[in-house]
Design an enzyme around this catalytic site. Structure first.
Site, short mmCIF file in Angstrom:
data_model
loop_
_atom_site.label_atom_id
_atom_site.label_comp_id
_atom_site.label_asym_id
_atom_site.label_seq_id
_atom_site.Cartn_x
_atom_site.Cartn_y
_atom_site.Cartn_z
N ASP A 68 7.16 10.96 4.58
CA ASP A 68 7.71 9.93 3.71
C ASP A 68 8.87 9.22 4.42
OD1 ASP A 68 7.91 8.74 0.97
OD2 ASP A 68 9.91 9.65 1.05
N GLU B 239 4.42 7.32 7.09
CA GLU B 239 4.67 6.17 6.24
C GLU B 239 5.81 5.42 6.92
OE1 GLU B 239 6.14 4.96 1.75
OE2 GLU B 239 7.20 6.44 2.95
#
Length: 542
Positions: A205, A265
């Site tokens: 993330d 990401e």
């Protein structure tokens, strides 16, 4: 994917599980590991290679689990560590690999480290794990700089002793200080903990946000403008220092006999994504350019070309994705006048033609699954689900809703719990009589997995057919790819063994290539052999 040496991870199809909304096994309204385990055969039958599970760690859920309080345990609402071990084993028995989310940019404000930091004095080792600074102005009452949080408002919150701490997202998500060796060592230990339990990889993330300019200079950008202009150095996004971290993580993954993988990401400036995928760093990264691309032939070809050419320079495969837990579902997006992503304008619920959006979504799925590289399927897209844009305001939970002063509704509309069976809510998401944490539309009775299964022309049957062919057709097994000439407003490319993919993004029917036979189509072909508008077909040369 569990063994990078055989290259299988390069073309894997990964199914994203937003666990809170996938399947509720105990009837408390939230999805859990028990529910997920009960649906593993469904995922195996669908034909995916792996599952990616959004955060399942203990969390106050200020941001749907992306505010982690303990990286080595399971949120009690989702299950236990023993449940997680059973899930991993059962998934592996079905040939499904398991990828977890790791959230390294920030923790929860309830994490033991942050509680220790608040209890400690300024300048203490406990505070050095995070980004604490004195404020500006004579009394320090102004934030240290002008940075904005991604969810709205300033990126700084003041503590009772007068210092400020950085949070690039919600105040409940304090940013870690990745210049601190203790932080780096802790996350290397967390990776090993889950790898030792059999996890096959991690989705990282905010992989672009972990390193900050220690000078903390003003950014000079308005709120919701998160990236500087191309070529500009940014003080907290996509800084070169992240690559040292990822090289150390890659060494850990490669130390396992059955290699483990990472997917980033990373929202980065043009031309910089390949830096994250060099041979000694991460394996793959999400292709946000593809996800955000409007339904236009020239733009789509441009994104496909750039994606493959940029990553070829470092020997990495492209990935393809149409929806995820942060973006408007593509059925809804594709039914609008502008079909690209327009964040942060998600609160503007513009009119959408769901029939048109569904037709285009089916066509886009066959394009995605015909391209070389990996693909991601967001839960429910295989059922044809649309964005739920009329959720009552009182049920909205995305932090953007509060942080924007109730002007941006946030991402809850793509996170509504899945419909599995039956004619009334909870549609098999949980036991009869249970109430899902977000309400499901009544008309989702036509979108359940059960209803899709009974309809040979359903979206689910299309995905199953495409995924089966992707595994068995020799033309889709390698990375061969070339464009062929096609009419304006259409795209035509060839894979191996004479397999072609033709998609019509224009407003008229067009001729199909000569001497080819249809293998799979996203919708009915015209009786005279023409390819209708908003339709994709896979073809084999005769």
């Amino acid at each position: 994917m569990s063994n990078a040496s055989d290259g299988s991870w390069r073309s894997a199809v990964i199914y994203q599980v937003y666990i809170r909304s996938f399947a509720d096994g105990d009837g408390d309204g939230a999805g859990d590991i028990t529910g997920l385990r009960s649906r593993l055969p469904y995922l195996s039958d669908l034909g995916v290679d792996a599952i990616w599970i959004n955060p399942w760690y203990p969390s106050p859920l200020a941001d749907g689990g992306y505010d982690v309080a303990d990286y080595r345990d399971i949120h009690p609402a989702f299950g236990t560590l023993d449940d997680a071990k059973q899930l991993i084993a059962e998934a592996h028995d079905l040939g499904l690999r398991v990828i977890l989310d790791i959230v390294p940019n920030h923790t929860s404000h309830q994490h033991v480290w942050f509680r220790q930091a608040l209890a400690a004095a300024p300048g203490s080792p406990e505070r050095e794990r995070y980004v604490f600074r004195d404020g500006q102005g004579e009394d320090g009452s102004l934030p240290p700089n002008d940075w904005h949080a991604a969810f709205g408002g300033p990126a700084w919150t003041r503590t009772p002793d007068g210092q400020w701490y950085l949070h690039l997202f919600a105040p409940e998500q304090p940013d870690l200080n990745w210049d601190n060796p203790e932080v780096r060592a802790e996350f290397e230990s967390i990776l090993r903990f889950w790898f030792d339990l059999g996890v096959d990889g991690f989705r990282i993330d905010v992989a672009h946000g972990m390193v900050k300019d220690p000078a903390l200079p003003d950014l000079g950008l308005p709120e919701f403008r998160v990236l500087a202009e191309e070529g500009q150095d940014h003080p907290h996004w996509d800084r070169d220092g992240v690559h040292e971290i990822f090289r150390s993580w890659r060494a850990i993954a490669d130390s396992y006999a059955d290699r483990r993988i990472f997917v980033a990401e990373a929202h980065v400036r043009p031309g910089r994504l390949a830096d994250y995928l060099r041979p000694d760093e991460l394996h793959t990264a999400f292709n946000f350019d593809f996800l955000k691309c409007p339904w236009e032939a020239d733009r789509l070809r441009e994104v496909i070309d750039r994606s493959m050419s940029d990553l070829a320079a470092v020997g990495a495969p492209a990935t393809w994705v149409l929806s995820n837990h942060d973006e408007t579902r593509h059925v809804t997006r594709f039914g609008r006048a502008y079909t690209g992503v327009t964040a942060p304008l998600r609160h503007q619920c513009r009119p959408t033609d769901l029939a048109l959006g569904t037709r285009r979504a089916r066509a886009a799925a066959l394009v995605m699954l015909a391209l070389p590289g990996g693909a991601y399927i967001y839960q429910g897209e295989e059922l044809g689900l649309y964005e739920v844009e009329d959720l009552p305001e009182e049920v909205l939970q995305d932090p953007t809703w509060e942080r924007s002063g109730h002007t941006v509704r946030g991402r809850d509309g793509c996170r509504v719990p899945l419909p599995w069976s039956g004619d009334t809510p909870p549609f098999g998401f949980g036991p009869p009589g249970s109430t899902p944490w977000l309400p499901q539309p009544e008309d989702w009775k036509s979108y359940t997995a059960e209803a899709n299964q009974a309809d040979p022309a359903s979206v689910l049957q299309l995905y199953r057919s495409a995924l089966s062919l992707r595994r068995t057709h020799a033309g889709l097994s390698g990375e061969e790819f070339r464009w062929l000439d096609s009419p304006q407003g259409t795209l035509l490319f060839e894979r191996g063994n004479g397999l072609l993919c033709a998609v019509n993004l224009s407003h008229r029917s067009v001729p199909l290539p000569d001497a080819c036979s249809p293998v799979l189509a996203s919708g009915p072909l015209d009786e005279d052999g023409l390819l209708p508008s908003d339709t994709t077909v896979w073809l084999c040369r005769d």
